[in-house]
Design a protein around this motif. Structure first.
Motif, PDB file in Angstrom:
ATOM      1  N   SER A   1      30.636  -1.260 -14.905  1.00 33.16           N
ATOM      2  CA  SER A   1      30.856  -2.214 -13.929  1.00 33.16           C
ATOM      3  C   SER A   1      30.375  -2.256 -12.682  1.00 33.16           C
ATOM      4  O   SER A   1      30.233  -1.012 -11.980  1.00 33.16           O
ATOM      5  CB  SER A   1      32.501  -2.599 -13.817  1.00 33.16           C
ATOM      6  OG  SER A   1      32.635  -3.359 -13.010  1.00 33.16           O
ATOM      7  N   TYR A   2      29.642  -3.111 -12.260  1.00 29.20           N
ATOM      8  CA  TYR A   2      28.641  -2.957 -10.921  1.00 29.20           C
ATOM      9  C   TYR A   2      29.224  -3.985  -9.868  1.00 29.20           C
ATOM     10  O   TYR A   2      29.525  -5.211 -10.291  1.00 29.20           O
ATOM     11  CB  TYR A   2      27.286  -3.230 -11.205  1.00 29.20           C
ATOM     12  CG  TYR A   2      26.908  -1.985 -12.158  1.00 29.20           C
ATOM     13  CD1 TYR A   2      26.258  -1.062 -11.659  1.00 29.20           C
ATOM     14  CD2 TYR A   2      26.946  -2.028 -13.659  1.00 29.20           C
ATOM     15  CE1 TYR A   2      25.859   0.066 -12.277  1.00 29.20           C
ATOM     16  CE2 TYR A   2      26.628  -1.112 -14.309  1.00 29.20           C
ATOM     17  CZ  TYR A   2      26.074   0.030 -13.750  1.00 29.20           C
ATOM     18  OH  TYR A   2      25.602   1.121 -14.277  1.00 29.20           O
ATOM     19  N   SER A   3      29.085  -3.976  -8.787  1.00 29.29           N
ATOM     20  CA  SER A   3      29.665  -4.625  -7.672  1.00 29.29           C
ATOM     21  C   SER A   3      28.711  -4.660  -6.454  1.00 29.29           C
ATOM     22  O   SER A   3      28.126  -3.592  -6.075  1.00 29.29           O
ATOM     23  CB  SER A   3      30.975  -4.279  -7.215  1.00 29.29           C
ATOM     24  OG  SER A   3      31.925  -4.451  -8.187  1.00 29.29           O
TER      25      SER A   3
ATOM     26  N   ASP B   1      32.153   5.846   1.979  1.00 26.66           N
ATOM     27  CA  ASP B   1      33.378   6.636   1.967  1.00 26.66           C
ATOM     28  C   ASP B   1      32.798   8.272   2.354  1.00 26.66           C
ATOM     29  O   ASP B   1      33.937   8.766   2.777  1.00 26.66           O
ATOM     30  CB  ASP B   1      33.680   6.508   0.356  1.00 26.66           C
ATOM     31  CG  ASP B   1      35.201   6.954   0.171  1.00 26.66           C
ATOM     32  OD1 ASP B   1      35.761   6.615   1.009  1.00 26.66           O
ATOM     33  OD2 ASP B   1      35.234   7.873  -0.751  1.00 26.66           O
TER      34      ASP B   1
ATOM     35  N   SER C   1      28.218   1.114  -8.673  1.00 27.23           N
ATOM     36  CA  SER C   1      29.285   0.979  -9.442  1.00 27.23           C
ATOM     37  C   SER C   1      30.457   0.407  -8.982  1.00 27.23           C
ATOM     38  O   SER C   1      30.576   0.635  -7.647  1.00 27.23           O
ATOM     39  CB  SER C   1      29.452   2.134 -10.298  1.00 27.23           C
ATOM     40  OG  SER C   1      30.259   2.975  -9.221  1.00 27.23           O
TER      41      SER C   1
ATOM     42  N   GLN D   1      32.620   3.134  -7.206  1.00 29.95           N
ATOM     43  CA  GLN D   1      32.043   3.642  -5.953  1.00 29.95           C
ATOM     44  C   GLN D   1      32.124   2.559  -4.933  1.00 29.95           C
ATOM     45  O   GLN D   1      32.705   2.619  -3.637  1.00 29.95           O
ATOM     46  CB  GLN D   1      30.677   3.838  -6.010  1.00 29.95           C
ATOM     47  CG  GLN D   1      30.151   4.496  -4.878  1.00 29.95           C
ATOM     48  CD  GLN D   1      28.656   5.014  -5.157  1.00 29.95           C
ATOM     49  OE1 GLN D   1      27.928   5.012  -6.132  1.00 29.95           O
ATOM     50  NE2 GLN D   1      27.725   5.196  -4.099  1.00 29.95           N
ATOM     51  N   TRP D   2      32.020   1.211  -5.222  1.00 23.37           N
ATOM     52  CA  TRP D   2      31.876   0.300  -4.234  1.00 23.37           C
ATOM     53  C   TRP D   2      33.288  -0.163  -3.767  1.00 23.37           C
ATOM     54  O   TRP D   2      33.522  -0.207  -2.523  1.00 23.37           O
ATOM     55  CB  TRP D   2      31.704  -1.356  -5.126  1.00 23.37           C
ATOM     56  CG  TRP D   2      31.597  -2.463  -4.253  1.00 23.37           C
ATOM     57  CD1 TRP D   2      30.946  -2.903  -3.132  1.00 23.37           C
ATOM     58  CD2 TRP D   2      32.653  -3.496  -4.463  1.00 23.37           C
ATOM     59  NE1 TRP D   2      31.339  -4.163  -2.617  1.00 23.37           N
ATOM     60  CE2 TRP D   2      32.478  -4.398  -3.527  1.00 23.37           C
ATOM     61  CE3 TRP D   2      33.856  -3.467  -5.350  1.00 23.37           C
ATOM     62  CZ2 TRP D   2      33.218  -5.466  -3.190  1.00 23.37           C
ATOM     63  CZ3 TRP D   2      34.783  -4.576  -5.238  1.00 23.37           C
ATOM     64  CH2 TRP D   2      34.428  -5.569  -3.928  1.00 23.37           C
TER      65      TRP D   2
ATOM     66  N   ARG E   1      35.481   1.747  -3.034  1.00 26.14           N
ATOM     67  CA  ARG E   1      35.857   2.979  -1.849  1.00 26.14           C
ATOM     68  C   ARG E   1      35.078   2.455  -0.659  1.00 26.14           C
ATOM     69  O   ARG E   1      35.654   2.572   0.345  1.00 26.14           O
ATOM     70  CB  ARG E   1      35.318   4.454  -2.424  1.00 26.14           C
ATOM     71  CG  ARG E   1      36.424   5.210  -3.284  1.00 26.14           C
ATOM     72  CD  ARG E   1      35.835   6.425  -3.487  1.00 26.14           C
ATOM     73  NE  ARG E   1      36.516   6.707  -5.079  1.00 26.14           N
ATOM     74  CZ  ARG E   1      35.795   7.797  -5.615  1.00 26.14           C
ATOM     75  NH1 ARG E   1      34.598   8.627  -5.021  1.00 26.14           N
ATOM     76  NH2 ARG E   1      36.273   8.256  -6.479  1.00 26.14           N
TER      77      ARG E   1
END
Lengths: 341, 341, 341
Positions: A298-300, B322, C307, C310-311, C313
């Motif tokens: 999943s990507y954002s 982060d 991802s 990670q996004w 956070r």
């Protein structure tokens, strides 16, 4: 009108309750009455179960004990709901017929089992298979083909050399095969590149209202079997969309983008041109995909919504982020010369 | 052609200047000539007042002393401008008539005071009230209803079971009632959920060109009285849009989103499915609304535009945010073990 | 069918290889066969050159030595490709004729060299020059004008008082001249401002499928010569788009935005209302343009895709950015009182 046992039998479900109970409609859990089938697929709505007035509820085996009414039991309640929903479809049927106002080229090959609404236009070389339904005002260009059972909503436009497979649904105002956005920067301005390719769409594809799928520049733009595309989506020239991939509303794919199978792009996602997304990728809403994705997952992108007042402060700091990190680095290594960045 | 006093009287305005001054048109402050009414609603354009050549200017009482020409005075100059603008509307009128090419089901109920343009299609069970105007090529599906005075632009598509109230304006290529994007993930791919609900639109609603409003899955998609929706907007199945809410171009609402009354969504806003936005919320342009909003106010997301060079640096740092905050925390509490995050 | 020398001569190119070599088609470098012209414009595809089976390749002088087949040599291979592509255009031609189903006002001025497809509607006062092609179902409103050689795709809608220059291409479902989104907030809700202006489009403009260009409120919405606009773009009322400016898919311009000449807006860009962008500006994809741009260059906003894990956070930290910078400032000046910010 169906009995509870009949529904269970037809769709391979278990049931609890009176086999002969009559069901005449389908409705949401909170609105359903005693003649309605309802369903519970999202546990977010579990609180509605205890008070439901539905005749029967499609639900997971775990929840049978909590259901005050008859149950249709399955591990996949939403799939069962999808299948049962077709029994209660009252949308208009279009009989195989050609409305007298339809303008059909004598050089088109139209199956007698196709239904052509008023003001439909079918050009020379077009091939329409059995069970094709063209809504009012649909245009089918030269040498385009629609497979058996494919339905096209009113005023949709299928340009020339567009092949669509079987059992597809294309909604109103969709455009398949407009020119890709291909121009060369010449000495006197933009010079158009002829868009010589076509569009190839597989079977069981759904394409939403006002969605546009451009033709290829040289090769074709391709949408594989089972892909589903929502409204207001832009698919650029020479894109390739994999099998069973789902693309939600307002997404946009620039030219020559390749998307694998079983991907889901949420609403408003933008994908830059000439990148590849591998199979089994999920992209969250409004993400800006600026590079290829080579691993499933999943990507954002984007930033979270806050009050405008708070956002303004944080947004200013975003513009200073590089400086902030340099200040941080300077604190971490007090002796070191700051990086020029 | 109107006299200054006549305009003031008709719209409940004060005026300064010669009562009998003749006004024959309406124009922007900077372009207006001696026969034109102009207006000043946004103080950004105040500098244009001194040099205006307008015949009369609609403006706030505070500004009368600065106006070199006749004034039409009101606390709400933009509202007065809106009302006066209708006097100078020269857009084509469509007489109550049915063009011979219109295809109207004998089972449709079309008021003799409706105007049906060329190639219009009206299906069985449809009801068109007095004063309805259907532009060329409009499609109205089975059992759909348009209230008195509602106008529909050329080639717009109203699917079956769509009810639109009175005095609405629906622009060209808009689609009301296409299928919602509802599919269950079955063992062999996506399985379509029949979209059994309709669309219910109140009175005085405006819907822009190429805007799509999907039908509901079970219940209806609802747009309340006085809502205004710009072009290229996507409204998913089972959304509910409150009274007098305004949605600007290119916004997208996923399914089952509820928006309250008197909200404004600026251009390009995206709203995820199954959330609620309360009354009196303003959302700034291109914001990604990922959760419900329960308090009135203004909300935003996104990052500010900078030069691409500067943006690239800051964007890299965003990906490290982060880590940056953990480095900061480490500096703040030098003895502490860094948080694993 | 063309000989190599003929192509070189016609387009002012150098060539290497056999002058009489016959070329019958055009294809991508990797797919081309011995009868095809191919091209190499983007060095990303250089690796495909050595193994190409093309009959001839259009390329830069630097690459001639690496090409295993005949060459058509030019400093601007993509421009040469664009020009040559027209030779191989097999898209359907529409002869000057008026389909019997076309509904043309006796008060329209239609050149006998215009081609009107089935179900076209042309209103009174409209003027269609020689070589105009209207696809099936196109609507041309009162007093609108299309210049010589302008082609309009099926079901596109040109409202009244829209002037389009010569040699333009307007794709299917585009809408020119729908009402701008102009409303005043009155005591009882939104009050419509009549949209009294028109649309003025220059020569050699391309407008994509499902693109909407609103009419002006008082003056006109203007698109200058040579501008190219992709699909699904929204151009608000009273925008002005400069000469040779390119706007990619899904971009949206709010009202009264002015964009200079030779700009490029990538896909999904949003521009707020009442701002100005000077000449020679490039805006990268999905950028939110919230203020005027007064210097040429490239501009961006947004955050990079990562991802989702990670996004999430980093996105949380974005919401804390202002606090992070204050913490940093406190560390930098330990004695100082923290800024209330």
């Amino acid at each position: 009108m169906y009995s509870l046992a009949e529904l269970a039998d037809r769709f391979g479900l278990e049931f609890t309750g009176e086999a002969g109970k009559t069901l005449t409609g389908i409705a949401a859990l909170a609105e359903a009455g005693p003649g309605d089938v309802a369903f519970l697929a999202n546990r977010k709505y579990l609180s509605q179960l205890a008070s439901t007035r539905a005749g029967a509820v499609i639900l997971h085996p775990d929840l049978v004990s909590r259901c005050p009414v008859a149950c249709l039991v399955t591990e996949a309640p939403y799939v069962a709901f999808a299948r049962i929903s077709h029994l209660f479809d009252r949308s208009p049927r279009f009989l195989p017929a050609r409305h007298p106002s339809a303008v059909v080229s004598p050089d088109a090959d139209v199956h007698p089992g196709a239904s052509l609404g008023p003001n439909v236009v079918v050009e020379a070389g077009a091939v329409l298979a059995a069970g094709v339904v063209l809504g009012a005002g649909v245009y089918v260009g030269h040498d385009s083909r629609l497979g058996a059972g494919t339905r096209v909503g009113p005023n949709a436009v299928i340009y020339h050399d567009v092949h669509v497979g079987e059992c597809c649904v294309i909604h109103a105002q969709a455009v398949l095969g407009a020119d890709g956005f291909g121009f060369a920067q010449g000495p006197g301005g933009w010079e158009k590149v002829c868009q010589l390719g076509g569009v190839r769409v597989g079977d069981r594809v759904e394409i939403g209202a006002c969605t546009t799928v451009d033709r290829g520049t040289l090769g074709h733009t391709v949408i594989a079997d089972g892909a589903i595309i929502d409204n207001q989506v832009q698919v650029g020239h020479n894109c390739s969309i994999g099998k069973n991939t789902a693309i939600a509303g307002c997404a946009g794919l620039a030219g020559s983008t390749t998307i694998g199978a079983n991907c889901t792009l949420a609403g408003g996602v933008g994908v830059v041109g000439h990148v590849e997304i591998c199979d089994n990728v999920h992209v969250t809403g409004m993400t800006m995909v600026t590079k290829s994705i080579t691993r499933p997952g999943s990507y954002s992108s984007g930033t979270p919504m806050t009050s405008t007042r708070q956002w303004k402060r944080n947004a200013v700091r975003f513009s200073q982020l590089d400086a902030i990190q340099r200040r941080l680095a300077a604190l971490e290594s007090p002796g070191k010369q700051p990086d020029k960045g």
